[in-house]
Design an enzyme around this catalytic site. Structure first.
Site, PDB file in Angstrom:
ATOM      1  N   LYS A   1     -40.282  44.147 -54.395  1.00 40.86           N
ATOM      2  CA  LYS A   1     -38.823  44.060 -54.322  1.00 40.86           C
ATOM      3  C   LYS A   1     -38.232  44.919 -55.444  1.00 40.86           C
ATOM      4  O   LYS A   1     -38.727  44.892 -56.575  1.00 40.86           O
ATOM      5  CB  LYS A   1     -38.402  42.597 -54.492  1.00 40.86           C
ATOM      6  CG  LYS A   1     -37.127  42.249 -53.831  1.00 40.86           C
ATOM      7  CD  LYS A   1     -36.966  40.754 -53.671  1.00 40.86           C
ATOM      8  CE  LYS A   1     -35.982  40.478 -52.567  1.00 40.86           C
ATOM      9  NZ  LYS A   1     -35.899  39.088 -52.183  1.00 40.86           N
TER      10      LYS A   1
ATOM     11  N   GLU B   1     -34.601  24.288 -45.361  1.00 39.23           N
ATOM     12  CA  GLU B   1     -33.398  23.458 -45.379  1.00 39.23           C
ATOM     13  C   GLU B   1     -33.634  22.076 -44.800  1.00 39.23           C
ATOM     14  O   GLU B   1     -33.077  21.085 -45.264  1.00 39.23           O
ATOM     15  CB  GLU B   1     -32.275  24.147 -44.602  1.00 39.23           C
ATOM     16  CG  GLU B   1     -31.694  25.385 -45.274  1.00 39.23           C
ATOM     17  CD  GLU B   1     -32.542  26.633 -45.111  1.00 39.23           C
ATOM     18  OE1 GLU B   1     -33.472  26.613 -44.283  1.00 39.23           O
ATOM     19  OE2 GLU B   1     -32.283  27.625 -45.814  1.00 39.23           O
TER      20      GLU B   1
ATOM     21  N   ARG C   1     -28.678  24.048 -40.659  1.00 37.43           N
ATOM     22  CA  ARG C   1     -30.070  23.937 -40.213  1.00 37.43           C
ATOM     23  C   ARG C   1     -30.567  22.487 -40.254  1.00 37.43           C
ATOM     24  O   ARG C   1     -31.508  22.135 -39.569  1.00 37.43           O
ATOM     25  CB  ARG C   1     -30.976  24.789 -41.126  1.00 37.43           C
ATOM     26  CG  ARG C   1     -30.936  26.259 -40.840  1.00 37.43           C
ATOM     27  CD  ARG C   1     -31.846  26.574 -39.660  1.00 37.43           C
ATOM     28  NE  ARG C   1     -31.582  27.888 -39.109  1.00 37.43           N
ATOM     29  CZ  ARG C   1     -32.227  28.992 -39.447  1.00 37.43           C
ATOM     30  NH1 ARG C   1     -33.176  28.937 -40.358  1.00 37.43           N
ATOM     31  NH2 ARG C   1     -31.924  30.136 -38.892  1.00 37.43           N
TER      32      ARG C   1
END
Ligand SMILES: Cc1ncc(C[n+]2csc(CCOP(=O)(O)OP(=O)(O)O)c2C)c(N)n1
Length: 599
Positions: free
Chosen positions: A246, A333, A361
């Site tokens: 990243k 979630e 969710r």
């Protein structure tokens, strides 16, 4: 505007490049992204990790005939560049500008809208099964991050996919070890333990039925191209495991806690966000987090949970201070919600903190696990209401409508930082069942510190700011500011307008509201949420059920997917700022103005 990569014009031309030329293009794209995104802000870290991987995909496959499905869609900038959208980059993070995610409205190379994580494997598998049924021979390639792979539905899809054979689908796992915060969990540990060049055939994925290819260096074009070509001819569903970095190529990302996953406009040398971005101002989440921290000091039963949303919830200081009582399970979630139930059963007081849109969710977990058991759990959402330049599906404008019918759940929405402080403090001190406290996106409002001293008996009611005999405005949360301004204007024009700050959305302070509505001929409700099933409709029903019939004006959002935009832009557009609110009242009851003029 920075120069756009010159070598590249379209995906077909890309296929004619040599690997060396492709490598050169990767460098150009990377420089372009840094130049461009440092000026506009955007998902820079996530995208610097996918430059080579994207070029390899377009090199080996034939988009849009072959379907590239970007999970979440925030890492598709190189895909946008190579599919003819380099010119749009200067409009990123502006109203009507380039989408932060992939978007079908932007290009035929974008197969599906996303922005919530974990959907790519299910959508991809659906496409591939449909293709097989319809004897189509193109490939589907879901590209999923190691963070999104932990989502419940991604794991469900893995289970389904691993059992399939002869499907023209290739999973490309973009493994950089990070979600936004560093990755966490057994799957994360497992993936990170797989070193490059490992030849260990007993991978998790092999045993789940996949043809595992990797791990491969996700920045080495030759290896990537070979791996993708190899994957094309597999009987079992292939999973190409690419290790990426990243923020690759941006030095500042090396010392950044989230490897600059996303940044507001920044200095490309230092990575520092520019002053004007306003990213340093205090948000509601920071105030809430400070109260939670204070409460955890005195009450050891309080624990904090957030599923991969430390960046939004402001909980980092709490996590630093009480690491043993804080849990970030990753992008999970549903699990996060029911985890709290287990803890509450053992006498703990969990605070589960979400970015509003992602709590959707966990809807069934709220009903089936949290509310049915009626356990003391504090739910908190931030970015309820408009949520800026993310996707339309990121706005937290449905919370009240979808949660209104859930038994046992209480809901509160403060008008400013002081009310928030008091609500969190007070709720934690007397938590006996599920309570949700909602907060908006953006810097805090500061109206009334006196609320911190307000007697309990009055704080547990809606706040009557002005009584009014011509009309009564009932406002929710941060709509207080524009509603107050609007009411002041009306009063200035001689209209006796009242103002009520609702504070308690569920249950409504019914007796108080009925008393207030009894003597007023007109009621206006103001909320930054969809009108269908919204607060306004709850208050209309309350009045009707009790035989009251004032004229109503409900101000809120239509049942639509609201485009990305700043709070100010969207409030203006949807008539939720002071001008909009006043204008709507004026248009509805123009007779009031005529009376004033006549009087
Ligand atoms: C359901 C859901 N939860 C949380 C988020 C917020 N979010 C956006 S990107 C991201 C991290 C994604 O990690 P990963 O899938 O590994 O992709 P990477 O950015 O590392 O390439 C998170 C937590 C989201 N978009 N959707």
């Amino acid at each position: 505007m920075p120069d756009k990569p010159t070598t590249f014009v379209n995906p077909q031309e890309l296929k004619n490049l040599s690997l060396d030329e492709l490598q050169q293009l990767a460098g150009e794209v990377r420089r372009f992204l840094i130049d461009s995104v440092s000026k506009t802000g955007g998902h820079i870290g996530a995208n610097l990790g996918t430059v080579e991987l994207t070029l390899a995909l377009h090199y080996v496959f034939d988009s849009p005939r072959d379907k590239l499905i970007w999970d979440t869609g925030h890492q598709g900038y190189t895909h946008k560049v190579v599919s003819g959208r380099a010119d749009l980059f200067s409009s990123l993070n502006t109203y009507g500008g380039m989408n932060r995610f992939v978007s079908r409205s932007e290009s035929r190379h974008d197969i599906i809208e996303a922005s919530h994580a974990g959907t790519s494997l299910s959508v991809g598998m659906g496409l591939a099964l449909a293709n097989r049924l319809q004897k189509k021979d193109h490939y589907v390639i879901p590209i999923i991050g190691d963070g999104a792979l932990c989502e419940g539905m991604a794991l469900e899809a893995l289970n389904h996919l691993g059992a399939e054979r002869d499907l023209k689908l290739i999973v490309l796992l973009n493994d950089n070890g990070f979600a936004i915060s560093p990755g966490y969990g057994a799957l994360h540990d497992y993936l990170q333990s797989r070193q490059l060049n490992s030849r260990d055939p007993e991978t998790l994925f092999t045993s789940l039925g996949f043809h595992y290819i990797g791990p491969v260096d996700g920045h080495d074009l030759e290896t990537l191209v070979q791996a993708l070509q190899q994957a094309r001819d597999s009987h079992r569903v292939p999973l190409v495991h690419a290790k990426t970095v990243k923020g690759k190529g941006l030095e500042a990302a090396d010392s950044h806690p989230y490897r600059m996953h996303f940044s507001f406009p920044f200095d490309p040398q230092t990575g520092q966000a520019m002053e004007s971005s306003g990213s340093s101002s205090v948000g509601y989440q920071d105030v809430a987090s400070a109260v939670i921290e204070r409460a955890m000091e005195v009450d050891e039963r309080i624990v904090a949970i957030t599923p991969s949303t430390l960046y939004a919830t402001g909980l980092q200081p709490v996590f630093d201070r009480f690491p043993e009582r804080c849990f970030d399970p990753g992008m999970e979630e549903q699990h996060a919600m029911t985890l709290a139930v287990g803890m509450a059963l053992e006498g703990l007081k969990p605070v589960v903190f979400y970015q509003s849109t992602f709590m959707q969710r966990a809807f069934d977990q709220i009903i089936h696990d949290v509310c049915f058991t009626n356990l003391p759990i504090l739910l908190m959402t931030v970015r309820t209401g408009f949520s800026g330049y993310d996707n339309p599906t990121h706005h937290g404008i449905y919370d009240f409508s979808y949660l209104r019918s859930v038994p046992n759940l209480k809901m509160q929405y403060p008008k400013d930082r002081f009310e928030l402080e008091r609500m969190v403090d007070r709720t934690l001190a007397r938590l006996s069942g599920p309570v949700l406290i909602q907060m908006p996106y953006g810097p805090v409002d500061e109206f009334d510190p006196a609320v911190l001293e307000e007697p309990d008996s009055s704080f547990e009611q809606a706040e009557v700011v002005y009584p009014g005999s011509d009309l009564l405005v009932i406002t929710v949360g941060h709509k207080f500011g524009p509603s107050l301004e609007s009411v002041r204007r009306l009063r200035h024009w001689g209209i006796d307008a009242g103002l009520v700050n609702l504070r308690y959305l569920k249950p409504l302070p019914e007796i108080q509201l009925l008393e207030l509505m009894q003597d007023v001929p007109r009621v206006v409700t103001v909320e930054e949420g969809v009108l269908e099933g919204g607060i306004g409709s709850a208050i209309v029903a309350l009045a009707a059920d009790n035989g009251l019939a004032p004229e109503f004006l409900r101000i809120g959002l239509p049942c639509t997917f609201v485009e990305p935009g700043s709070n100010a832009e969207l409030s203006r557009l949807y008539g939720l700022d002071a001008n909009g609110i006043t204008g709507k009242i004026q248009r509805r009851w123009s007779s009031l103005w005529k009376q004033q003029v006549a009087g």
